[in-house]
Design a protein around this motif. Structure first.
Motif, PDB file in Angstrom:
ATOM      1  N   ASN A 112     -13.774  17.579 -35.014  1.00 32.33           N
ATOM      2  CA  ASN A 112     -12.579  18.411 -34.846  1.00 32.33           C
ATOM      3  C   ASN A 112     -12.925  19.619 -33.986  1.00 32.33           C
ATOM      4  N   GLY A 113     -12.358  19.648 -32.793  1.00 33.45           N
ATOM      5  CA  GLY A 113     -12.678  20.720 -31.868  1.00 33.45           C
ATOM      6  C   GLY A 113     -11.449  21.305 -31.204  1.00 33.45           C
ATOM      7  N   VAL A 121     -13.723  19.914 -24.736  1.00 39.51           N
ATOM      8  CA  VAL A 121     -13.412  20.206 -26.137  1.00 39.51           C
ATOM      9  C   VAL A 121     -14.481  21.134 -26.697  1.00 39.51           C
ATOM     10  N   GLY A 122     -14.055  22.249 -27.254  1.00 37.61           N
ATOM     11  CA  GLY A 122     -14.984  23.219 -27.803  1.00 37.61           C
ATOM     12  C   GLY A 122     -15.336  22.954 -29.245  1.00 37.61           C
ATOM     13  N   THR A 123     -16.536  23.354 -29.621  1.00 39.22           N
ATOM     14  CA  THR A 123     -16.953  23.280 -31.023  1.00 39.22           C
ATOM     15  C   THR A 123     -16.707  24.607 -31.735  1.00 39.22           C
ATOM     16  N   ALA A 124     -16.213  25.606 -30.995  1.00 40.84           N
ATOM     17  CA  ALA A 124     -15.896  26.917 -31.547  1.00 40.84           C
ATOM     18  C   ALA A 124     -14.838  27.550 -30.651  1.00 40.84           C
ATOM     19  N   ASN A 125     -14.350  28.729 -31.065  1.00 40.29           N
ATOM     20  CA  ASN A 125     -13.272  29.389 -30.328  1.00 40.29           C
ATOM     21  C   ASN A 125     -13.561  30.892 -30.283  1.00 40.29           C
ATOM     22  N   GLU A 512     -36.302   7.458 -35.610  1.00 42.79           N
ATOM     23  CA  GLU A 512     -34.927   6.981 -35.473  1.00 42.79           C
ATOM     24  C   GLU A 512     -34.060   7.458 -36.627  1.00 42.79           C
ATOM     25  N   GLN A 513     -34.583   7.403 -37.838  1.00 47.39           N
ATOM     26  CA  GLN A 513     -33.810   7.864 -39.000  1.00 47.39           C
ATOM     27  C   GLN A 513     -33.518   9.360 -38.891  1.00 47.39           C
ATOM     28  N   ALA A 514     -34.508  10.126 -38.442  1.00 44.15           N
ATOM     29  CA  ALA A 514     -34.294  11.560 -38.276  1.00 44.15           C
ATOM     30  C   ALA A 514     -33.260  11.826 -37.188  1.00 44.15           C
ATOM     31  N   GLY A 515     -33.331  11.080 -36.097  1.00 42.42           N
ATOM     32  CA  GLY A 515     -32.373  11.253 -35.015  1.00 42.42           C
ATOM     33  C   GLY A 515     -30.948  10.968 -35.445  1.00 42.42           C
ATOM     34  N   GLU A 516     -30.764   9.978 -36.281  1.00 43.86           N
ATOM     35  CA  GLU A 516     -29.433   9.657 -36.809  1.00 43.86           C
ATOM     36  C   GLU A 516     -28.952  10.756 -37.749  1.00 43.86           C
ATOM     37  N   ARG A 517     -29.857  11.248 -38.586  1.00 43.37           N
ATOM     38  CA  ARG A 517     -29.500  12.335 -39.508  1.00 43.37           C
ATOM     39  C   ARG A 517     -29.088  13.589 -38.727  1.00 43.37           C
ATOM     40  N   ILE A 518     -29.773  13.851 -37.627  1.00 42.24           N
ATOM     41  CA  ILE A 518     -29.445  15.007 -36.799  1.00 42.24           C
ATOM     42  C   ILE A 518     -28.052  14.862 -36.212  1.00 42.24           C
ATOM     43  N   LEU A 519     -27.692  13.671 -35.721  1.00 42.18           N
ATOM     44  CA  LEU A 519     -26.362  13.480 -35.135  1.00 42.18           C
ATOM     45  C   LEU A 519     -25.272  13.681 -36.179  1.00 42.18           C
ATOM     46  N   ASP A 520     -25.501  13.209 -37.386  1.00 36.48           N
ATOM     47  CA  ASP A 520     -24.526  13.442 -38.460  1.00 36.48           C
ATOM     48  C   ASP A 520     -24.328  14.943 -38.691  1.00 36.48           C
ATOM     49  N   TYR A 521     -25.424  15.690 -38.654  1.00 35.09           N
ATOM     50  CA  TYR A 521     -25.340  17.146 -38.849  1.00 35.09           C
ATOM     51  C   TYR A 521     -24.613  17.803 -37.677  1.00 35.09           C
ATOM     52  N   VAL A 522     -24.899  17.346 -36.460  1.00 34.38           N
ATOM     53  CA  VAL A 522     -24.227  17.874 -35.271  1.00 34.38           C
ATOM     54  C   VAL A 522     -22.714  17.733 -35.394  1.00 34.38           C
ATOM     55  N   ILE A 523     -22.254  16.606 -35.880  1.00 28.60           N
ATOM     56  CA  ILE A 523     -20.805  16.362 -36.016  1.00 28.60           C
ATOM     57  C   ILE A 523     -20.185  17.368 -36.985  1.00 28.60           C
ATOM     58  N   LYS A 524     -20.878  17.653 -38.086  1.00 25.95           N
ATOM     59  CA  LYS A 524     -20.372  18.639 -39.044  1.00 25.95           C
ATOM     60  C   LYS A 524     -20.307  20.029 -38.434  1.00 25.95           C
ATOM     61  N   VAL A 525     -21.337  20.393 -37.679  1.00 27.76           N
ATOM     62  CA  VAL A 525     -21.345  21.701 -37.022  1.00 27.76           C
ATOM     63  C   VAL A 525     -20.238  21.773 -35.979  1.00 27.76           C
ATOM     64  N   SER A 527     -17.481  20.337 -35.920  1.00 28.48           N
ATOM     65  CA  SER A 527     -16.161  20.368 -36.563  1.00 28.48           C
ATOM     66  C   SER A 527     -15.902  21.663 -37.310  1.00 28.48           C
ATOM     67  N   GLY A 528     -16.879  22.556 -37.328  1.00 31.96           N
ATOM     68  CA  GLY A 528     -16.715  23.806 -38.049  1.00 31.96           C
ATOM     69  C   GLY A 528     -16.903  23.677 -39.543  1.00 31.96           C
ATOM     70  N   GLU A 529     -17.443  22.545 -39.991  1.00 32.48           N
ATOM     71  CA  GLU A 529     -17.643  22.320 -41.428  1.00 32.48           C
ATOM     72  C   GLU A 529     -18.937  22.969 -41.930  1.00 32.48           C
ATOM     73  N   THR A 530     -19.891  23.153 -41.041  1.00 32.12           N
ATOM     74  CA  THR A 530     -21.187  23.734 -41.387  1.00 32.12           C
ATOM     75  C   THR A 530     -21.508  24.868 -40.422  1.00 32.12           C
TER      76      THR A 530
END
Length: 551
Positions: A112-113, A121-125, A512-525, A527-530
């Motif tokens: 959500n941006g 699309v921005g990740t912040a405003n 690879e597992q760490a890289g996937e975990r990082i992308l999940d975290y990036v999506i939360k950030v 979207s302004g969730e984290t």
């Protein structure tokens, strides 16, 4: 059982210690046994064979140094026995095939941006207040005092109570020794921040700098390009510009750079020139009023779903250690490959920290023209450094060396892992902006803040920043996610670390597992969730590169 050592590449003649290894301890790797001639601290490397003076040392499959004198097998490499060396490079064949990671898990994911008129699309405003020249820095600070707290963007002053308590002790007659012995662990009077007046505005940011006049015309042009990158950035809703009027960095130059990046620029932009307005009070009053009106307009924007292809991620490292190139950097390299496979963009910068891997990166460029530009930028940068008595070989910091990064080539080979394996789609010179999806190479110094500042100007709406020693760096408008290369750092400095990739060293997780975990975290950030640690601490670092020699 935890693995104690790692040979990064089959061609390497050094092995990395993943834990402290005592002298004379037999060490096994792939059926071979090595006897250590000295204690090898964790993060450092030992030789697998005897080396004569001038013999090459290879790590990550590339030349990283040459022996200064005889080095016995099982000895630690150090600045005393190893000197920097890197292989020559030239325009070669295109090698753009890569292992595209599976992206099925993310194909339908969104963040959500803030959607902008130029399609980004921005990740912040954020709203920006920017001086065209250092002479206006004071007026910008006056605007900060007038706007930040009353609009709800001030931060609690948790250390103010600490100073008051020390004042009370001094007035009560306490000596310096008694004050030093007083327990002040509980910080009094932390206070609370005021409620935001504009809930859809993440903050008003003030980009102070020391440029705009007194340097070369090229410096002024580069400054205007950098500032234009921030004004047109997807994380920015609008801006207030303060100009003195007589400086080298003219408003017309800034507008020209804005048009280069967004020909149909339509964000609110207020420009005030002090020498035309006259009184400082009139300038500041007009700036406050116009900025407030712009915030009212910008507050109407809300987050909505966007595909992951709209993410532009900057890849940065700072305070690196001997584990950075085998945990955190390759982990975000895999995240980079995932995002490229999804149609997104990533930025690899810090050209002094690509020394020794130029051939690989130039071969990965999708066209000969792109490869030629990369080679030219690398050579001209190194020539400028050499001309003033420096060079890429002087890049490693004392902290880097202490924690196992002995030569620039070792540091660079590990730093380049941030770029994953995908083809290079574009090579940008400072302060150009990303226009192509895929892996972009951006010419910047290795200096953390100069490089991060430039990556964001190039369009990065999130930055992944790896560190092995701990670096409390951020950016005014883009979330900077801090990743620890080792678990000890993550535990020691949890206030600045967002993600621990020391799990790779500990054997608990693959790259690879760490890289996937990082992308999940990036999506939360995104979207302004984290909220990342650097944003919580108000770490708004912003340094302009004047194109002089900075490593």
């Amino acid at each position: 059982m935890k693995q104690l050592v790692l040979k990064v590449h089959p061609l390497d003649n050094v092995i990395v210690a993943l834990a402290d290894l005592p002298k004379e301890q037999p060490v096994q790797w792939n059926g071979s046994v090595y006897h250590l001639t000295e204690t090898i601290p964790a993060k450092h490397k030992f030789t697998t064979t005897d080396l004569q003076e001038g013999d090459p040392v290879t790590m990550y499959g590339v030349l990283v140094g040459k022996a200064r004198h005889f080095i016995a097998a099982g000895s630690r490499i150090s600045t005393e026995n190893l000197k920097h060396a890197a292989s020559p490079y030239q325009l070669g064949e295109r090698k753009t095939s890569w292992h595209i990671p599976a992206t099925g898990h993310w194909q339908q994911r969104t963040f959500n941006g803030y959607h902008r008129s130029d399609g980004s699309v921005g990740t912040a405003n954020y709203w920006l207040v920017i001086p065209m020249v250092f002479c206006e820095n004071r007026n910008v600070e006056v605007l900060r005092e007038a706007l930040q707290d009353d609009l709800g963007y001030g931060r609690p002053r948790k250390y103010q109570g600490l100073a008051k308590e020390l004042v009370s002790l001094y007035r009560a007659g306490k000596t310096a020794e008694a004050i030093l012995g007083t327990d002040l662990q509980q910080l009094p009077g932390s206070g609370t921040a005021a409620e935001r007046l504009f809930p859809n505005i993440d903050g008003v940011k003030f980009l102070l700098h020391d440029g705009g006049c007194g340097g070369t015309r090229q410096d002024a042009q580069a400054l205007c390009g950098l500032l234009a990158g921030y004004i047109t950035h997807s994380n920015v809703a609008g801006a207030t510009i303060l100009s003195l009027g007589c400086q080298n960095a003219q408003v017309s130059m800034l507008q020209e750079e804005i048009n280069k990046r967004d020909a149909n620029f339509s964000k609110p932009l207020f420009i005030l020139e002090q020498q035309k307005i006259g009184l400082e009070t009139d300038l500041v009053a007009a700036a406050i009023k116009q900025t407030f009106a712009g915030l009212v307009q910008a507050n109407q924007q809300e987050r909505s779903a966007a595909p992951l292809s709209k993410l532009v991620i900057g890849l940065e490292c700072g305070g690196s250690d001997g584990f950075s190139g085998i945990s955190a950097n390759p982990a975000i390299g895999y995240t980079s490959d995932l995002l490229v496979a999804l149609g997104g963009s990533v930025i690899l910068s810090e050209f002094p920290e690509l020394c020794g891997v130029e051939q690989e990166l130039s071969d990965r460029c999708n066209t000969e023209d792109t490869a030629t530009r990369f080679i030219q930028l690398m050579r001209s940068y190194n020539e400028r450094a050499t001309a003033v008595g420096s060079g890429f070989d002087m890049n490693p910091s004392p902290g880097n060396i202490k924690d196992g990064l002995i030569t620039d080539a070792i540091k660079s080979a590990g730093a380049a892992k941030k770029g994953g394996t995908s083809p290079v789609t574009a090579v940008l010179d400072y302060p150009e902006k990303v226009t192509q999806p895929g892996l972009n190479l951006l010419c910047t110094p290795g200096n953390d803040v100069e490089s991060t500042t430039a990556e964001v100007a190039a369009g990065a709406n999130i930055v992944l920043f790896t560190t092995g020693l701990g670096t409390p760096t951020g950016n005014p408008i883009a979330p900077v996610i801090k990743l620890a290369s080792n678990t000890a750092l993550a535990r020691r400095m949890p206030d600045i670390i967002d993600i621990n990739t020391g799990t790779i060293i500990d054997g608990d997780e693959t790259i690879e597992q760490a890289g996937e975990r990082i992308l999940d975290y990036v999506i939360k950030v995104a979207s302004g969730e984290t909220t990342v640690a650097a944003v919580k601490h108000g770490q708004d670092d912003f340094i302009v590169w004047k194109r002089g020699v900075s490593l």
